[in-house]
Design a protein around this motif. Sequence first.
Motif, mmCIF file in Angstrom:
data_model
loop_
_atom_site.group_PDB
_atom_site.id
_atom_site.type_symbol
_atom_site.label_atom_id
_atom_site.label_comp_id
_atom_site.label_asym_id
_atom_site.label_seq_id
_atom_site.Cartn_x
_atom_site.Cartn_y
_atom_site.Cartn_z
ATOM 1 N N ASP A 62 0.473 -0.750 0.328
ATOM 2 C CA ASP A 62 0.152 0.173 0.107
ATOM 3 C C ASP A 62 0.665 1.166 -0.040
ATOM 4 O OD1 ASP A 62 -2.311 -1.529 0.015
ATOM 5 O OD2 ASP A 62 -2.129 -1.325 2.103
ATOM 6 N N SER A 63 2.103 1.438 0.790
ATOM 7 C CA SER A 63 2.925 2.571 0.965
ATOM 8 C C SER A 63 3.692 3.138 -0.856
ATOM 9 C CB SER A 63 4.184 2.330 1.912
ATOM 10 O OG SER A 63 5.112 0.677 1.504
ATOM 11 N N ALA B 108 0.408 4.642 -2.307
ATOM 12 C CA ALA B 108 0.453 5.651 -2.131
ATOM 13 C C ALA B 108 1.005 6.704 -2.360
ATOM 14 C CB ALA B 108 0.211 5.769 -0.489
ATOM 15 N N THR C 108 -5.323 6.896 3.987
ATOM 16 C CA THR C 108 -4.996 5.201 3.586
ATOM 17 C C THR C 108 -5.508 5.095 2.382
ATOM 18 O OG1 THR C 108 -6.045 4.343 5.677
ATOM 19 C CG2 THR C 108 -6.113 3.249 3.746
ATOM 20 N N ILE C 109 -4.163 4.511 1.375
ATOM 21 C CA ILE C 109 -4.736 4.150 -0.388
ATOM 22 C C ILE C 109 -4.434 2.523 -0.688
ATOM 23 C CG2 ILE C 109 -4.110 4.629 -2.327
ATOM 24 C CD1 ILE C 109 -2.774 7.391 -1.616
ATOM 25 N N VAL D 49 -9.705 5.006 -1.570
ATOM 26 C CA VAL D 49 -8.625 5.958 -1.033
ATOM 27 C C VAL D 49 -10.016 6.660 0.396
ATOM 28 C CG1 VAL D 49 -7.892 8.367 -1.170
ATOM 29 C CG2 VAL D 49 -7.563 6.465 -3.034
#
Length: 280
Positions: A8-9, A12, A31-32, A44
Motif C-alpha cells: 500500500d505504501s 500511495a 489510506t490508499i 482512498v
Amino acid sequence: FTMLKVPDSAVANFLLNSLNQSTPYQWQAETIRLGFFPFPHLKVEKLNLDPKFPGAGPALAVEEFRVYPNPFSLLPLGGPPAFGGSFRAEAYKANFHGYFAAGSDVKLRVETANADLAKFLPLNPTGSDLKGNITNLFIQILLPSQRASLADGEISVQGKNVAIDPSMFQLPIALPILNLGELDIQGSVSRGQVKITKFKLGSPGKDLELQIPNGSITLSDVTPNTRYDLHLLIKPSGAIIAAVPGITAMLDSMATRKPDGFYGLRLQGSLAAPGFPSKD
C-alpha cells in the motif's frame, strides 16, 4: 491460483507524488489501497486536497473515494479506458456524496443538503453577494460519447432565506440588497435539451419575485454555442419601487406589465452572443 500483492505504501507514494507534481493541489491521504478481488479497485480514505495558491479551487476533504477501472479497457481492443466510483466529500463547508463513471460515456450524480451559499461565493472582504441556504440539491447527468448535445439527466434545487446584492450583475440602475426568500428549481435534460419545469426565486411579500414559467436551453458540444430561450416574470415589491423610483421606467422599456404586477420579458441568445431582453 496466483495472487498479486502490491504494498500500500508504494501505491500511495506513487499516486500522491504524481498528483502533487501535476495538479494545483497538495494531496494528502490517510489510506490508499489497491485491490484485485473480486474486481480491480482503488480505495482512498481521509483524502485532503489543499489549493497551492489562491484561485486554484476550493479545499476538499474526501471521507471515502472508490475507483473501479474497467479491466477490459486494459486489454487490446478492449475499448477506451473506463473507470467509476463513489465519493463522500466536503467542499465549501457542505457535504456532498454521489458517484461517477468515465469512459466512452460520462455519468455523474451529486447530492447535498444544508449548504451555505455565502461559502460558495465569497466575492468581497466584508461578506458575499449571495446568501442563504440550499436545503436540497440533486444533479444527475449522463453524457453519451462525452457529448453535451446528447446529454440526459435531471436537476432539483431548493433553498431558503436567499438574499442577493444586485451590484454583482452590473445593472444600469442601482438596487439595494434584495431579500428574496425561497428558491425552487426543477428541470430535466433529454438529448441535449434542458427543459425548465419550475424556476421560482423569491416569495410573496419579499423584495423581488422571479419566475420562469417557460424556458429551454439547447446544450452544445462547443460550450459558447449553447443557446437559451427563456420567458421571465419579474415582480418588484412596493418597498423596492419606493426606494428606486426609476425601476418601473426601466422595466416598462424592456418588459410587458401584467395585471398581477409581474413584468414579462423574453431572453434569447447564446453564451457567446447574449441577446437583449424583449417584451413578452
